[in-house]
Design a protein around this motif. Structure first.
Motif, PDB file in Angstrom:
ATOM      1  N   LYS A 285       0.814  -1.226   0.000  1.00 16.20           N
ATOM      2  CA  LYS A 285       0.000   0.000   0.000  1.00 16.20           C
ATOM      3  C   LYS A 285       0.838   1.262   0.000  1.00 16.20           C
TER       4      LYS A 285
ATOM      5  N   ASP B 179      -8.908   1.614   6.963  1.00 15.43           N
ATOM      6  CA  ASP B 179     -10.336   1.975   6.970  1.00 15.43           C
ATOM      7  C   ASP B 179     -10.585   3.249   6.174  1.00 15.43           C
TER       8      ASP B 179
ATOM      9  N   ALA C 261       0.999   5.868   9.746  1.00 11.60           N
ATOM     10  CA  ALA C 261       2.024   6.645  10.456  1.00 11.60           C
ATOM     11  C   ALA C 261       1.401   7.373  11.650  1.00 11.60           C
TER      12      ALA C 261
ATOM     13  N   ARG D 112     -10.975  -6.500  15.175  1.00 11.00           N
ATOM     14  CA  ARG D 112     -11.367  -5.496  16.176  1.00 11.00           C
ATOM     15  C   ARG D 112     -12.793  -5.020  15.876  1.00 11.00           C
TER      16      ARG D 112
ATOM     17  N   ALA E  59       1.214   0.374  17.257  1.00  9.67           N
ATOM     18  CA  ALA E  59       0.190   1.090  16.487  1.00  9.67           C
ATOM     19  C   ALA E  59      -1.071   0.248  16.384  1.00  9.67           C
TER      20      ALA E  59
ATOM     21  N   ARG F 282      -9.213   6.287  17.547  1.00  8.55           N
ATOM     22  CA  ARG F 282      -9.645   6.390  16.146  1.00  8.55           C
ATOM     23  C   ARG F 282     -10.457   7.674  15.943  1.00  8.55           C
TER      24      ARG F 282
HETATM   25  O1   DC Z   1       0.117   0.611   7.664  1.00 12.77           O
HETATM   26  P1   DC Z   1       0.953   0.517   8.922  1.00 12.77           P
HETATM   27  O2   DC Z   1       1.673  -0.797   9.063  1.00 12.77           O
HETATM   28  O3   DC Z   1       1.865   1.693   9.086  1.00 12.77           O
HETATM   29  O4   DC Z   1      -0.110   0.597  10.135  1.00 12.77           O
HETATM   30  C1   DC Z   1       0.261   0.355  11.466  1.00 12.77           C
HETATM   31  C2   DC Z   1      -0.946  -0.102  12.277  1.00 12.77           C
HETATM   32  O5   DC Z   1      -1.876   0.968  12.405  1.00 12.77           O
HETATM   33  C3   DC Z   1      -1.744  -1.252  11.663  1.00 12.77           C
HETATM   34  O6   DC Z   1      -1.315  -2.500  12.159  1.00 12.77           O
HETATM   35  C4   DC Z   1      -3.166  -0.976  12.056  1.00 12.77           C
HETATM   36  C5   DC Z   1      -3.211   0.496  12.325  1.00 12.77           C
HETATM   37  N1   DC Z   1      -3.933   1.270  11.300  1.00 12.77           N
HETATM   38  C6   DC Z   1      -5.293   1.352  11.433  1.00 12.77           C
HETATM   39  O7   DC Z   1      -5.870   0.753  12.334  1.00 12.77           O
HETATM   40  N2   DC Z   1      -6.004   2.134  10.565  1.00 12.77           N
HETATM   41  C7   DC Z   1      -5.398   2.761   9.565  1.00 12.77           C
HETATM   42  N3   DC Z   1      -6.123   3.513   8.741  1.00 12.77           N
HETATM   43  C8   DC Z   1      -4.001   2.645   9.382  1.00 12.77           C
HETATM   44  C9   DC Z   1      -3.291   1.878  10.271  1.00 12.77           C
END
Ligand code: DC
Length: 231
Positions: A18, A133, A38, A189, A101, A111
């Protein structure tokens, strides 16, 4: 809901590509980019830095609303991230930060605290939003929604190469386990789980090159008149 600019969402599990695809599409279209993962990584990192109890939901939600974040681009075109005036680009990319994260991302209060911050990225001429999401919750009215996936083996291998390029000594088997764990937590979740939006275009990138995937997204966008068709 901010509808000031067209939005393309690119959601999918870890290691699906992604980040790379979103960056390339944003660059080719001349659009803004939101790396929403991030932001969750920054909340977890800020929590550790401030010595918060790992289970302190309200404390983390407060950080999510108040932290000062600047995304920039380094001289080599790579992403640079500043948190409250400090460079944290490398610190938030570790697998530990990814796990942190994923943990704070399961809390609805965190969130909600990040929702408006994410929507504010939608500015003309357009936004490519990368996350879990983006198409289901943050930008339900997006003009194009992509759900990008790949086989678990290929995703673990991509993350392995990415992390080891940055000098981390993580093993492939440990990484496969962590990715499976993180996928399970992100997909099950209660709030905003990782699922394709009903109107998402699903792209399985297993065995496809970056250029092939970028080409497909650009073609889907061109069909929706988001940008001119490629020559
Ligand atoms: O894409 P990433 O690996 O940097 O995301 C890190 C964590 O953040 C991922 O395991 C779940 C969460 N995340 C999320 O819940 N919703 C998002 N829109 C982006 C990331």
């Amino acid at each position: 809901m901010t509808d000031a600019a067209p939005v393309v969402t690119i959601d999918g599990p870890s290691g699906s590509g992604k980040g790379t695809i979103s960056r390339a599409v944003a660059q080719r279209a001349g659009w803004h980019l939101l790396d929403s993962g991030a932001l969750y990584r920054l909340v977890a990192h800020a929590g550790i830095r401030q010595g918060l109890d790992p289970g302190d939901i309200e404390g983390h939600a407060r950080l999510a609303s108040r932290m000062h974040v600047v995304f920039g681009v380094g001289p080599d075109g790579s992403e640079q991230v500043m948190l409250d005036g400090q460079g944290v680009t490398q610190a938030i990319r570790t697998e530990t930060a990814g796990q942190g994260a994923s943990r704070v991302a399961a809390w609805p209060a965190v969130r909600t605290a990040l929702l408006q911050r994410q929507r504010a990225f939608a500015r003309p001429p357009g936004l490519v939003a990368d996350g879990r999401d983006m198409g289901t919750v943050v930008f339900p009215g997006a003009r194009l929604k992509i759900y990008l996936t790949a086989s678990p083996g290929e995703r673990a291998l991509r993350r392995y190469k990415q992390l080891n390029d940055k000098g981390s000594g993580v093993s492939l088997s440990a990484l496969s386990r962590e990715i499976t764990e993180r996928d399970a937590r992100d997909s099950t979740r209660a709030v905003a789980p990782l699922i394709p939006a009903p109107d998402a275009e699903v792209i399985d990138s297993t065995g496809l090159s970056i250029e092939e995937v970028v080409g497909r997204v650009l073609e889907l966008g061109a069909r929706r008149s988001l940008w001119p068709p490629r020559a």
